[in-house]
Design a protein around this motif. Sequence first.
Motif, short mmCIF file in Angstrom:
data_model
loop_
_atom_site.label_atom_id
_atom_site.label_comp_id
_atom_site.label_asym_id
_atom_site.label_seq_id
_atom_site.Cartn_x
_atom_site.Cartn_y
_atom_site.Cartn_z
N ASP A 144 37.86 32.20 36.48
CA ASP A 144 36.78 33.10 36.90
C ASP A 144 36.44 34.15 35.85
O ASP A 144 37.26 34.52 35.01
CB ASP A 144 37.14 33.77 38.22
CG ASP A 144 38.55 34.36 38.22
OD1 ASP A 144 39.50 33.59 38.03
OD2 ASP A 144 38.69 35.60 38.38
N TYR A 146 35.09 38.06 35.16
CA TYR A 146 35.10 39.37 35.80
C TYR A 146 34.74 40.44 34.77
O TYR A 146 34.77 40.19 33.56
CB TYR A 146 36.47 39.67 36.42
CG TYR A 146 37.55 39.95 35.40
CD1 TYR A 146 37.91 41.26 35.08
CD2 TYR A 146 38.20 38.92 34.72
CE1 TYR A 146 38.89 41.52 34.14
CE2 TYR A 146 39.18 39.18 33.78
CZ TYR A 146 39.52 40.48 33.49
OH TYR A 146 40.48 40.74 32.55
N GLU A 152 32.96 42.10 30.09
CA GLU A 152 32.99 40.74 30.64
C GLU A 152 34.15 39.95 30.04
O GLU A 152 34.31 39.90 28.81
CB GLU A 152 31.67 40.03 30.35
CG GLU A 152 31.55 38.69 31.04
CD GLU A 152 30.19 38.06 30.85
OE1 GLU A 152 29.79 37.23 31.70
OE2 GLU A 152 29.50 38.38 29.87
#
Length: 235
Positions: A144, A146, A152
């Motif tokens: 993922d 985040y 980022e």
Amino acid sequence: MKNLKNLAVVFAFVSIVGWGPFTFFSNINSSQNEAIGSSEWLAKETKVIISQVDSLSPEAVKTGLTAYQKARKEGLDNKEVLTIIDFSKPSRDPRLLVFDVKNQKVLFNTWVAHGKNSGAETPNSFSNDPRSLKSSLGVFVTSDIYNGEHGESLRVRGLEAGFNDNAYRRDIVFHSALYVGEDVAKTRGMLGRSWGCMAVDPHTIKPLINAIKGQTLVVAYYPYQPWLKNSSFLT
């Protein structure tokens, strides 16, 4: 009628010399069906990559491709994109490679940091321990995205028990850092070091994440014999 006769003559000629439609399509299918993981495939892919990039060792490239084909058979290859990090190279070298397997094109060849306790200029010690501040070896899959302390960032999951399966719990991620980049490498002769993360140049992080997000394979290489001999992706 004359046009039909001429067409027949042309068709016969190109078929005899091997340019006929059946021969042509047969060659295409043969190329597409080349066995991934075969010695021929491995040699061809290694040559393709090395012809575009010379900052990674052939051993790192071959190891990465070997792991890739095993992972692909297990359904872990979502985008036909492979990232290889060659930790046998010093941090002053652009030792991170992203290869588009489908289109046979190197997308990135850039600088990446290693963990502060893995070594100075060239790492030589690796760990799966959450408190080690070392880089981990082996095969990972991207996870993922985040936004955190470094902006980022992209998490990874380690796929190899004992070598990197604590990566997600350790917060091992791709993130940006000012201590990484070509200018740093030229000025200091080496990059700064992370707490085990794959830190890259701030200008590289967003396009890099965009290219490798979505469960793509990452292989962190070093000629560490226990890993080379025991990894399920290499044996």
